[in-house]
Write an enzyme that holds these catalytic residues in place. Structure first.
Site, PDB file in Angstrom:
ATOM      1  N   ARG A  99       0.834  -1.203   0.000  1.00  0.00           N
ATOM      2  CA  ARG A  99       0.000   0.000   0.000  1.00  0.00           C
ATOM      3  C   ARG A  99       0.870   1.256   0.000  1.00  0.00           C
ATOM      4  O   ARG A  99       2.043   1.226   0.367  1.00  0.00           O
ATOM      5  CB  ARG A  99      -0.937   0.011   1.197  1.00  0.00           C
ATOM      6  CG  ARG A  99      -0.257   0.062   2.571  1.00  0.00           C
ATOM      7  CD  ARG A  99       0.035   1.472   3.037  1.00  0.00           C
ATOM      8  NE  ARG A  99       0.211   1.554   4.480  1.00  0.00           N
ATOM      9  CZ  ARG A  99       1.054   2.383   5.075  1.00  0.00           C
ATOM     10  NH1 ARG A  99       1.828   3.187   4.358  1.00  0.00           N
ATOM     11  NH2 ARG A  99       1.143   2.408   6.394  1.00  0.00           N
ATOM     12  N   GLU A 122      -6.756   7.340   7.764  1.00  0.00           N
ATOM     13  CA  GLU A 122      -5.650   8.097   8.379  1.00  0.00           C
ATOM     14  C   GLU A 122      -5.127   9.149   7.397  1.00  0.00           C
ATOM     15  O   GLU A 122      -4.852  10.285   7.759  1.00  0.00           O
ATOM     16  CB  GLU A 122      -4.540   7.118   8.772  1.00  0.00           C
ATOM     17  CG  GLU A 122      -3.335   7.803   9.345  1.00  0.00           C
ATOM     18  CD  GLU A 122      -2.318   6.815   9.905  1.00  0.00           C
ATOM     19  OE1 GLU A 122      -2.708   5.774  10.467  1.00  0.00           O
ATOM     20  OE2 GLU A 122      -1.115   7.098   9.756  1.00  0.00           O
ATOM     21  N   ARG A 153      -5.436   5.982   0.657  1.00  0.00           N
ATOM     22  CA  ARG A 153      -4.539   4.828   0.774  1.00  0.00           C
ATOM     23  C   ARG A 153      -4.843   3.948  -0.437  1.00  0.00           C
ATOM     24  O   ARG A 153      -6.012   3.623  -0.694  1.00  0.00           O
ATOM     25  CB  ARG A 153      -4.819   4.038   2.055  1.00  0.00           C
ATOM     26  CG  ARG A 153      -4.286   4.703   3.323  1.00  0.00           C
ATOM     27  CD  ARG A 153      -2.784   4.490   3.460  1.00  0.00           C
ATOM     28  NE  ARG A 153      -2.236   5.177   4.616  1.00  0.00           N
ATOM     29  CZ  ARG A 153      -2.081   4.628   5.821  1.00  0.00           C
ATOM     30  NH1 ARG A 153      -2.463   3.382   6.045  1.00  0.00           N
ATOM     31  NH2 ARG A 153      -1.544   5.316   6.807  1.00  0.00           N
ATOM     32  N   CYS A 213       1.015  10.768   9.260  1.00  0.00           N
ATOM     33  CA  CYS A 213       1.947  10.213  10.238  1.00  0.00           C
ATOM     34  C   CYS A 213       3.360  10.217   9.659  1.00  0.00           C
ATOM     35  O   CYS A 213       3.558   9.787   8.522  1.00  0.00           O
ATOM     36  CB  CYS A 213       1.532   8.781  10.578  1.00  0.00           C
ATOM     37  SG  CYS A 213       2.599   7.990  11.799  1.00  0.00           S
ATOM     38  N   THR A 227       5.681   8.281  10.061  1.00  0.00           N
ATOM     39  CA  THR A 227       6.200   6.948   9.709  1.00  0.00           C
ATOM     40  C   THR A 227       5.958   6.635   8.232  1.00  0.00           C
ATOM     41  O   THR A 227       6.551   5.712   7.697  1.00  0.00           O
ATOM     42  CB  THR A 227       5.515   5.819  10.527  1.00  0.00           C
ATOM     43  OG1 THR A 227       4.107   5.853  10.260  1.00  0.00           O
ATOM     44  CG2 THR A 227       5.767   5.961  11.999  1.00  0.00           C
ATOM     45  N   ARG A 267       4.185   0.595   2.274  1.00  0.00           N
ATOM     46  CA  ARG A 267       4.308  -0.491   3.242  1.00  0.00           C
ATOM     47  C   ARG A 267       3.967  -1.780   2.508  1.00  0.00           C
ATOM     48  O   ARG A 267       2.849  -1.952   2.039  1.00  0.00           O
ATOM     49  CB  ARG A 267       3.364  -0.257   4.429  1.00  0.00           C
ATOM     50  CG  ARG A 267       3.423  -1.342   5.456  1.00  0.00           C
ATOM     51  CD  ARG A 267       2.666  -0.974   6.731  1.00  0.00           C
ATOM     52  NE  ARG A 267       2.874  -2.035   7.688  1.00  0.00           N
ATOM     53  CZ  ARG A 267       2.132  -3.145   7.755  1.00  0.00           C
ATOM     54  NH1 ARG A 267       1.103  -3.315   6.949  1.00  0.00           N
ATOM     55  NH2 ARG A 267       2.414  -4.087   8.623  1.00  0.00           N
ATOM     56  N   ARG A 284       4.067  -7.169  13.074  1.00  0.00           N
ATOM     57  CA  ARG A 284       2.798  -6.791  13.712  1.00  0.00           C
ATOM     58  C   ARG A 284       1.924  -8.026  13.886  1.00  0.00           C
ATOM     59  O   ARG A 284       2.213  -9.074  13.316  1.00  0.00           O
ATOM     60  CB  ARG A 284       2.022  -5.794  12.832  1.00  0.00           C
ATOM     61  CG  ARG A 284       2.722  -4.473  12.608  1.00  0.00           C
ATOM     62  CD  ARG A 284       1.892  -3.572  11.716  1.00  0.00           C
ATOM     63  NE  ARG A 284       2.476  -2.239  11.589  1.00  0.00           N
ATOM     64  CZ  ARG A 284       1.938  -1.250  10.889  1.00  0.00           C
ATOM     65  NH1 ARG A 284       0.806  -1.431  10.256  1.00  0.00           N
ATOM     66  NH2 ARG A 284       2.526  -0.073  10.818  1.00  0.00           N
ATOM     67  N   GLU A 288      -1.580  -3.287  13.058  1.00  0.00           N
ATOM     68  CA  GLU A 288      -0.955  -2.578  14.148  1.00  0.00           C
ATOM     69  C   GLU A 288      -1.654  -2.772  15.491  1.00  0.00           C
ATOM     70  O   GLU A 288      -2.867  -2.808  15.554  1.00  0.00           O
ATOM     71  CB  GLU A 288      -1.094  -1.112  13.792  1.00  0.00           C
ATOM     72  CG  GLU A 288       0.055  -0.346  14.179  1.00  0.00           C
ATOM     73  CD  GLU A 288      -0.007   1.038  13.575  1.00  0.00           C
ATOM     74  OE1 GLU A 288      -1.022   1.432  12.992  1.00  0.00           O
ATOM     75  OE2 GLU A 288       1.008   1.696  13.713  1.00  0.00           O
TER      76      GLU A 288
HETATM   77  N1  ARG Z   1       0.602   6.793  16.562  1.00  0.00           N
HETATM   78  C1  ARG Z   1       0.747   5.378  16.654  1.00  0.00           C
HETATM   79  C2  ARG Z   1       1.956   5.066  17.524  1.00  0.00           C
HETATM   80  O1  ARG Z   1       2.737   5.953  17.742  1.00  0.00           O
HETATM   81  C3  ARG Z   1       0.900   4.734  15.282  1.00  0.00           C
HETATM   82  C4  ARG Z   1       2.144   5.060  14.536  1.00  0.00           C
HETATM   83  C5  ARG Z   1       2.341   4.417  13.195  1.00  0.00           C
HETATM   84  N2  ARG Z   1       1.187   3.888  12.610  1.00  0.00           N
HETATM   85  C6  ARG Z   1       0.336   4.503  11.802  1.00  0.00           C
HETATM   86  N3  ARG Z   1      -0.746   3.898  11.452  1.00  0.00           N
HETATM   87  N4  ARG Z   1       0.577   5.700  11.373  1.00  0.00           N
HETATM   88  O2  ARG Z   1       2.112   3.937  17.974  1.00  0.00           O
END
Ligand code: ARG
Length: 390
Positions: A157, A256, A260, A302, A304, A311, A340, A345
């Site tokens: 994704r 999010e 996506r 995010c 990440t 990912r 995971r 997650e």
């Molecule tokens: N905010 C969450 C953490 O710090 C998720 C971080 C990464 N995952 C995500 N879906 N953006 O654990």
């Protein structure tokens, strides 16, 4: 739990975040920070520093950086440090604990974001630049499990933000609607193997929704990390999912990230799954303008997910290796993989099935990210075979 709450205030009343009046964390206009917000920030920060949180937020938000950033606001949306860190202040068990409320936050709050990004993406320094997009060809990646002994399914994704819109905490109800119609208009132009239908979450039959979640097609509701970041406002307005007729290509709308783009199927044919995702992203890129930063790459809510935002994951059974958790951890680090649970997650592994993916998404091209994951999974399968024979 936590379904359909309309505001962060409700979250506070639910007692999950009693120390923060985060519903009021928006700053007043004119770039001035609300005194109440400042007080909540100070209190939340103090609690975090006294906690045993392992989050990268706690690790990198030093007193000095906190003092420097606590009164800053972003020029277009007046986002504050509270917007960036409320999730980590509410959830001390966060891995990161930080989100960017709008694209400018990555610059205004760079003293916080940069070290976090460097830490998470393994060495993407503040002087580094995300390379230009290079997808390459999936055919270079052989099937990771041609005999079907280990891999249940493969998924790739990426995330995209639509230019001109901030991220979740700053979106108005109207923005959600506008974004949804833009995204829905774009996915409806898809043809051939991508042809499918868009299903809004609003009004979706509960049984249909549960089945889509059970099949790992649809996102779950009530993620407390997102909720505390202000990402669940007006839920389910503007949220939805596009699914192609073959059910191996999906687009999530306003979960999010704005978008996506997901490709998935049973088995371990990573190259095929990757090519399908790339084809979908390219087709959608003709309809929508994506927000990409010179240095950070594709912008996401995010940190990440910055850079390639890719990912690539497998649902995999490695029963012998899983009996040696220390060895497993070492290998994951060596290959830069993240492990995971089965439902993604913050979930548990069911029937020994783990979700394993590339950890970093930045500093490499798309092609290199897939290669890193491919080689890592190959390495894990080899280690599993060795462990079985020893
Ligand atoms: N905010 C969450 C953490 O710090 C998720 C971080 C990464 N995952 C995500 N879906 N953006 O654990």
């Amino acid at each position: 739990m936590l379904l359909n709450f309309k505001s962060l205030l409700e979250l506070r009343y639910l007692g999950l975040c009693t120390h923060l009046a985060i519903s009021r964390y928006a700053s007043k206009g004119g770039g001035k920070i609300d005194q109440e917000v400042l007080k909540q920030l100070e209190e939340g920060y103090k609690k975090l520093t006294e906690s045993n949180s392992k989050s990268l937020l706690k690790k990198h938000l030093t007193k000095e950086i906190f003092e420097k950033l606590k009164t800053q606001t972003t020029p277009s949306f007046n986002s504050t440090l509270m917007h960036c860190i409320s999730s980590g202040l509410c959830n001390h068990d966060s891995g990161m604990g930080v989100y960017a409320p709008d694209p400018e936050a990555y610059k205004v709050f760079a003293d916080l974001f940069d070290p976090l990004i460097e830490d998470y993406h393994k060495c993407f320094k503040k002087t580094d630049k995300q390379p230009a997009t290079k997808f390459g060809k999936g055919k270079d990646f052989e099937n990771l499990d041609p005999d079907g002994n280990f891999i249940v399914s493969t998924r790739v994704r990426c995330g995209r933000a639509v230019k001109g819109f901030p991220f979740n905490p700053c979106l108005t109800e109207q923005d959600y609607g506008e974004l949804e119609s833009k995204i829905c208009g774009a996915v409806m132009t898809l043809s051939g193997e991508y042809k499918g239908k868009y299903m809004p979450l609003t009004g979706m039959d509960k049984c249909v929704q549960e089945q889509l979640i059970a099949d790992h097609f649809l996102f779950k509701e009530g993620d407390r990390f997102l909720a505390a970041a202000g990402a669940s406002r007006y839920w389910p307005t503007g949220r939805g999912i596009f699914l192609n007729d073959t059910k191996n290509f999906l687009v999530w709308c306003n979960e999010e990230d704005h978008i996506r783009i997901i490709s998935m199927e049973k088995g371990g044919d990573l190259g095929k799954v990757y090519d399908r995702m790339v084809g979908g992203v390219e087709a959608l890129g003709k309809q929508l303008e994506f927000n990409r930063d010179e240095r950070l790459g594709f912008l996401t809510f995010c940190p990440t997910n910055l850079g390639t935002s890719i990912r690539a994951s497998v649902h995999i059974r490695l029963p012998s290796l899983m009996c040696q958790p220390e060895e497993m951890k070492k290998l994951a680090e060596k290959y830069r993989l993240q492990i995971r649970g089965t439902s993604g997650e913050h979930s548990e592994a069911k029937d020994g099935v783990h979700d394993i993916s590339n950890q970093r998404r930045m500093g490499l091209t798309e092609y290199e990210i897939i290669k890193e994951m491919h080689d890592g999974i190959k390495g894990l399968i080899e280690a599993e075979c060795k462990a079985r024979n020893s």
